[in-house]
Design a protein around this motif. Structure first.
Motif, PDB file in Angstrom:
ATOM      1  N   VAL A  29       0.839  -1.195   0.000  1.00 51.73           N
ATOM      2  CA  VAL A  29       0.000   0.000   0.000  1.00 51.73           C
ATOM      3  C   VAL A  29       0.876   1.247   0.000  1.00 51.73           C
ATOM      4  CG1 VAL A  29      -1.870  -1.158   1.244  1.00 51.73           C
ATOM      5  CG2 VAL A  29      -0.167   0.144   2.519  1.00 51.73           C
ATOM      6  N   ILE A  30       0.273   2.327  -0.419  1.00 49.28           N
ATOM      7  CA  ILE A  30       0.912   3.638  -0.287  1.00 49.28           C
ATOM      8  C   ILE A  30       0.113   4.381   0.769  1.00 49.28           C
ATOM      9  CG2 ILE A  30       1.347   5.843  -1.409  1.00 49.28           C
ATOM     10  CD1 ILE A  30       2.040   4.359  -3.912  1.00 49.28           C
ATOM     11  N   GLY A  31       0.798   4.866   1.775  1.00 48.69           N
ATOM     12  CA  GLY A  31       0.127   5.556   2.862  1.00 48.69           C
ATOM     13  C   GLY A  31      -0.591   6.800   2.384  1.00 48.69           C
ATOM     14  N   GLY A  32      -1.768   7.019   2.913  1.00 47.13           N
ATOM     15  CA  GLY A  32      -2.539   8.200   2.571  1.00 47.13           C
ATOM     16  C   GLY A  32      -3.819   8.241   3.377  1.00 47.13           C
ATOM     17  N   PRO A  33      -4.512   9.361   3.367  1.00 47.95           N
ATOM     18  CA  PRO A  33      -5.680   9.531   4.220  1.00 47.95           C
ATOM     19  C   PRO A  33      -6.856   8.618   3.883  1.00 47.95           C
ATOM     20  CG  PRO A  33      -5.456  11.382   2.741  1.00 47.95           C
ATOM     21  CD  PRO A  33      -4.220  10.548   2.590  1.00 47.95           C
ATOM     22  N   THR A  34      -6.908   8.079   2.671  1.00 47.79           N
ATOM     23  CA  THR A  34      -8.014   7.186   2.333  1.00 47.79           C
ATOM     24  C   THR A  34      -7.579   5.744   2.175  1.00 47.79           C
ATOM     25  OG1 THR A  34      -7.737   7.627  -0.020  1.00 47.79           O
ATOM     26  CG2 THR A  34      -9.321   9.000   1.178  1.00 47.79           C
ATOM     27  N   GLU A  47      -8.737   1.229   2.259  1.00 41.11           N
ATOM     28  CA  GLU A  47      -8.093   0.033   1.705  1.00 41.11           C
ATOM     29  C   GLU A  47      -7.712  -0.944   2.813  1.00 41.11           C
ATOM     30  OE1 GLU A  47      -4.833   1.133  -0.798  1.00 41.11           O
ATOM     31  OE2 GLU A  47      -6.106   2.396  -2.049  1.00 41.11           O
ATOM     32  N   TYR A  48      -7.222  -0.422   3.915  1.00 42.33           N
ATOM     33  CA  TYR A  48      -6.867  -1.280   5.040  1.00 42.33           C
ATOM     34  C   TYR A  48      -8.091  -2.036   5.545  1.00 42.33           C
ATOM     35  CZ  TYR A  48      -5.758  -2.834   9.715  1.00 42.33           C
ATOM     36  OH  TYR A  48      -5.623  -3.604  10.836  1.00 42.33           O
ATOM     37  N   GLU A  49      -9.210  -1.346   5.705  1.00 41.79           N
ATOM     38  CA  GLU A  49     -10.425  -1.989   6.204  1.00 41.79           C
ATOM     39  C   GLU A  49     -10.900  -3.084   5.246  1.00 41.79           C
ATOM     40  OE1 GLU A  49     -11.825  -1.759   9.157  1.00 41.79           O
ATOM     41  OE2 GLU A  49     -10.350  -0.274   9.777  1.00 41.79           O
ATOM     42  N   LEU A  50     -10.845  -2.817   3.946  1.00 39.86           N
ATOM     43  CA  LEU A  50     -11.223  -3.845   2.963  1.00 39.86           C
ATOM     44  C   LEU A  50     -10.314  -5.063   3.068  1.00 39.86           C
ATOM     45  CD1 LEU A  50     -11.951  -1.765  -0.257  1.00 39.86           C
ATOM     46  CD2 LEU A  50     -13.621  -2.949   1.177  1.00 39.86           C
ATOM     47  N   LEU A  51      -9.019  -4.823   3.127  1.00 36.99           N
ATOM     48  CA  LEU A  51      -8.058  -5.916   3.239  1.00 36.99           C
ATOM     49  C   LEU A  51      -8.254  -6.706   4.531  1.00 36.99           C
ATOM     50  CD1 LEU A  51      -4.910  -4.032   1.959  1.00 36.99           C
ATOM     51  CD2 LEU A  51      -5.882  -6.091   0.912  1.00 36.99           C
ATOM     52  N   LYS A  52      -8.460  -6.009   5.621  1.00 39.12           N
ATOM     53  CA  LYS A  52      -8.632  -6.666   6.918  1.00 39.12           C
ATOM     54  C   LYS A  52      -9.867  -7.566   6.910  1.00 39.12           C
ATOM     55  CE  LYS A  52      -7.342  -7.302  11.128  1.00 39.12           C
ATOM     56  NZ  LYS A  52      -6.313  -8.314  11.306  1.00 39.12           N
ATOM     57  N   ARG A  53     -10.968  -7.069   6.392  1.00 34.28           N
ATOM     58  CA  ARG A  53     -12.193  -7.881   6.345  1.00 34.28           C
ATOM     59  C   ARG A  53     -12.038  -9.068   5.409  1.00 34.28           C
ATOM     60  NH1 ARG A  53     -17.190  -3.601   6.847  1.00 34.28           N
ATOM     61  NH2 ARG A  53     -16.387  -2.597   8.717  1.00 34.28           N
ATOM     62  N   VAL A  60      -6.852 -15.823   6.868  1.00 38.29           N
ATOM     63  CA  VAL A  60      -5.399 -15.636   6.817  1.00 38.29           C
ATOM     64  C   VAL A  60      -5.049 -14.329   7.528  1.00 38.29           C
ATOM     65  CG1 VAL A  60      -5.130 -16.931   4.676  1.00 38.29           C
ATOM     66  CG2 VAL A  60      -5.411 -14.457   4.567  1.00 38.29           C
ATOM     67  N   LYS A  61      -3.770 -14.137   7.790  1.00 39.47           N
ATOM     68  CA  LYS A  61      -3.294 -12.905   8.421  1.00 39.47           C
ATOM     69  C   LYS A  61      -3.002 -11.859   7.345  1.00 39.47           C
ATOM     70  CE  LYS A  61      -1.348 -15.197  12.399  1.00 39.47           C
ATOM     71  NZ  LYS A  61      -0.188 -15.409  13.246  1.00 39.47           N
ATOM     72  N   LEU A  62      -2.988 -10.611   7.762  1.00 36.54           N
ATOM     73  CA  LEU A  62      -2.682  -9.497   6.866  1.00 36.54           C
ATOM     74  C   LEU A  62      -1.334  -8.900   7.236  1.00 36.54           C
ATOM     75  CD1 LEU A  62      -3.388  -7.385   4.707  1.00 36.54           C
ATOM     76  CD2 LEU A  62      -4.653  -6.142   6.482  1.00 36.54           C
ATOM     77  N   GLU A  63      -0.455  -8.789   6.266  1.00 36.85           N
ATOM     78  CA  GLU A  63       0.836  -8.124   6.451  1.00 36.85           C
ATOM     79  C   GLU A  63       0.870  -6.931   5.507  1.00 36.85           C
ATOM     80  OE1 GLU A  63       5.474  -8.965   5.420  1.00 36.85           O
ATOM     81  OE2 GLU A  63       4.335 -10.619   6.298  1.00 36.85           O
ATOM     82  N   ILE A  64       0.982  -5.744   6.060  1.00 38.68           N
ATOM     83  CA  ILE A  64       1.020  -4.514   5.267  1.00 38.68           C
ATOM     84  C   ILE A  64       2.466  -4.151   4.976  1.00 38.68           C
ATOM     85  CG2 ILE A  64       0.518  -2.041   5.274  1.00 38.68           C
ATOM     86  CD1 ILE A  64      -2.012  -3.634   5.046  1.00 38.68           C
ATOM     87  N   ILE A  65       2.736  -3.868   3.716  1.00 40.77           N
ATOM     88  CA  ILE A  65       4.046  -3.383   3.280  1.00 40.77           C
ATOM     89  C   ILE A  65       3.811  -2.000   2.690  1.00 40.77           C
ATOM     90  CG2 ILE A  65       6.008  -3.779   1.749  1.00 40.77           C
ATOM     91  CD1 ILE A  65       5.068  -6.810   1.795  1.00 40.77           C
ATOM     92  N   VAL A  66       4.410  -0.990   3.283  1.00 36.99           N
ATOM     93  CA  VAL A  66       4.184   0.388   2.840  1.00 36.99           C
ATOM     94  C   VAL A  66       5.242   0.778   1.814  1.00 36.99           C
ATOM     95  CG1 VAL A  66       3.953   2.796   3.558  1.00 36.99           C
ATOM     96  CG2 VAL A  66       3.177   0.960   5.081  1.00 36.99           C
ATOM     97  N   ALA A  67       4.777   1.176   0.650  1.00 34.26           N
ATOM     98  CA  ALA A  67       5.663   1.639  -0.431  1.00 34.26           C
ATOM     99  C   ALA A  67       5.686   3.160  -0.437  1.00 34.26           C
ATOM    100  CB  ALA A  67       5.164   1.120  -1.777  1.00 34.26           C
ATOM    101  N   LYS A  68       6.825   3.703  -0.828  1.00 35.16           N
ATOM    102  CA  LYS A  68       6.918   5.169  -0.864  1.00 35.16           C
ATOM    103  C   LYS A  68       6.204   5.751  -2.078  1.00 35.16           C
ATOM    104  CE  LYS A  68      11.418   5.047  -3.080  1.00 35.16           C
ATOM    105  NZ  LYS A  68      11.906   5.973  -4.013  1.00 35.16           N
ATOM    106  N   ASP A  69       6.121   4.976  -3.174  1.00 34.64           N
ATOM    107  CA  ASP A  69       5.421   5.421  -4.375  1.00 34.64           C
ATOM    108  C   ASP A  69       5.136   4.217  -5.279  1.00 34.64           C
ATOM    109  OD1 ASP A  69       7.789   4.875  -5.940  1.00 34.64           O
ATOM    110  OD2 ASP A  69       8.551   6.833  -5.344  1.00 34.64           O
TER     111      ASP A  69
END
Length: 79
Positions: A29-34, A47-53, A60-69
């Motif tokens: 994901v790319i960090g941002g307010p939405t 996006e996080y809420e969709l992925l989590k649900r 399965v578990k969720l692992e978030i990887i934050v990309a700069k762009d």
């Protein structure tokens, strides 16, 4: 395959059954307010809420990887 004018060196080779077997979805994901952010220590974002649900639904578990762009997405798709 080309993503953002950069060739993807390896084809994406994970389907839903492979993800379930591994037990984790790694989401880039790319960090941002939405999309994804942390507010007062709590992870939030549409996006996080969709992925989590989705991960809860398939067990399965969720692992978030934050990309700069977006330029790094193609490199990271097979991790």
């Amino acid at each position: 395959m080309v993503f953002n004018d950069k060739p993807v060196l390896q084809p994406i080779n994970f389907d839903l059954e492979a993800i379930k077997k591994r037990g984790v979805i790694k989401a880039i994901v790319i960090g941002g307010p939405t999309s994804f952010f942390i507010y007062r220590g709590e992870t939030m974002g549409f996006e996080y809420e969709l992925l989590k649900r989705f991960t809860e639904e398939i067990g399965v578990k969720l692992e978030i990887i934050v990309a700069k762009d977006f330029d790094v997405f193609a490199e990271w798709l097979n991790i």
